[in-house]
Enzyme design. Structure first.
Site, mmCIF file in Angstrom:
data_model
loop_
_atom_site.group_PDB
_atom_site.id
_atom_site.type_symbol
_atom_site.label_atom_id
_atom_site.label_comp_id
_atom_site.label_asym_id
_atom_site.label_seq_id
_atom_site.Cartn_x
_atom_site.Cartn_y
_atom_site.Cartn_z
ATOM 1 N N ASP A 52 0.831 -1.203 0.000
ATOM 2 C CA ASP A 52 0.000 0.000 0.000
ATOM 3 C C ASP A 52 0.865 1.252 0.000
ATOM 4 O OD1 ASP A 52 -2.349 -1.434 0.059
ATOM 5 O OD2 ASP A 52 -2.554 -1.365 2.235
ATOM 6 N N ARG A 186 -3.876 -4.632 7.771
ATOM 7 C CA ARG A 186 -4.898 -3.662 8.197
ATOM 8 C C ARG A 186 -6.058 -4.378 8.882
ATOM 9 N NH1 ARG A 186 -7.105 -0.815 3.347
ATOM 10 N NH2 ARG A 186 -6.110 -2.358 2.011
#
Length: 235
Positions: A52, A186
């Site tokens: 990311d 996450r």
């Protein structure tokens, strides 16, 4: 010294991806630099596992014929270090979106935090974040999320081999995780907060290993450009 043919025959480049860069941007930058320096129109370049933009660390870049090995590298065990901030959640499970809920974390002890890791070891069911690039019905999940459209997400089997707490300074908790392909750190941060009867979101992430490759052996994009330029000038 690496030549144009070397890059076409195949190279594995270990890059330390900086924050705010997408993996796609790194690939584009390296492809452009190789083409420019050798004066060639075309060269295959690809990465073996997305990071990311808000994560830094090891990105394996394959060139030429080695792009056929990307699947091989993608399937290898990965290691990450990072920070989970307890007491709050975000829709994206990280800092990409604003905090949407806050929770108390005063009831959480250091022992609670260390003991909670055992609930995530082994093969577990994990729900990917709605803010992810996974596709459903030909559309990426983050597109549904940004449009405010709810969509059913199915859990996936992933494996957490190691989950170690390395620093506790509430609300921040630093960790090291060794996990299988397809793991969303996450989601792990979000679920970890929930397990502690609070909230949690990821506030820092760094990929440190992919299989036997380590980030300590990786170079920056700038270093790669400098090396390539030096090699061209000395040929």
């Amino acid at each position: 010294m690496l030549t144009e043919q070397d890059y076409k025959d195949g190279q594995i480049l270990l890059i330390d991806k900086p924050l705010q860069w997408t993996s796609f941007q790194v690939v584009n930058k390296l492809r452009w630099r190789i083409r420019k320096n050798f004066g060639i129109k075309k060269i295959k370049v690809g990465h073996a596992g997305t990071l990311d933009p808000l994560a830094s660390g090891l990105l394996i870049i394959c060139t030429g014929k080695f792009t056929k090995r990307i699947q091989e590298f993608q399937g290898q065990i990965k290691e990450y270090t990072g920070t989970i901030t307890l007491g709050a959640t975000t829709p994206s499970y990280d800092l990409e979106t604003e905090i949407n809920q806050t929770f108390s974390f005063n009831h959480i002890s250091e022992d609670d935090i260390k003991n909670a890791t055992s609930n995530f070891i082994g093969e577990i069911d994990q729900y990917p974040p709605v803010f992810s690039a996974l596709k459903k019905d030909g559309k990426r999940l983050y597109e549904y999320a940004r449009e405010g459209e709810e969509v059913e997400i199915k859990a996936r089997k992933i494996t957490i081999n190691e989950f170690e707490i390395t620093r506790i300074e509430l609300p921040e908790v630093d960790f090291r995780v060794v996990c299988s392909k397809g793991t969303y750190i996450r989601s792990l941060a979000h679920d970890f907060g929930k397990n502690l009867k609070s909230g949690g979101h990821l506030t820092a992430l760094r990929r440190t290993k992919i299989g036997t490759f380590i980030v300590d052996d990786a170079i920056t994009i700038q270093s790669f450009e400098n090396q390539l330029q030096t090699k061209i000038e000395t040929v």
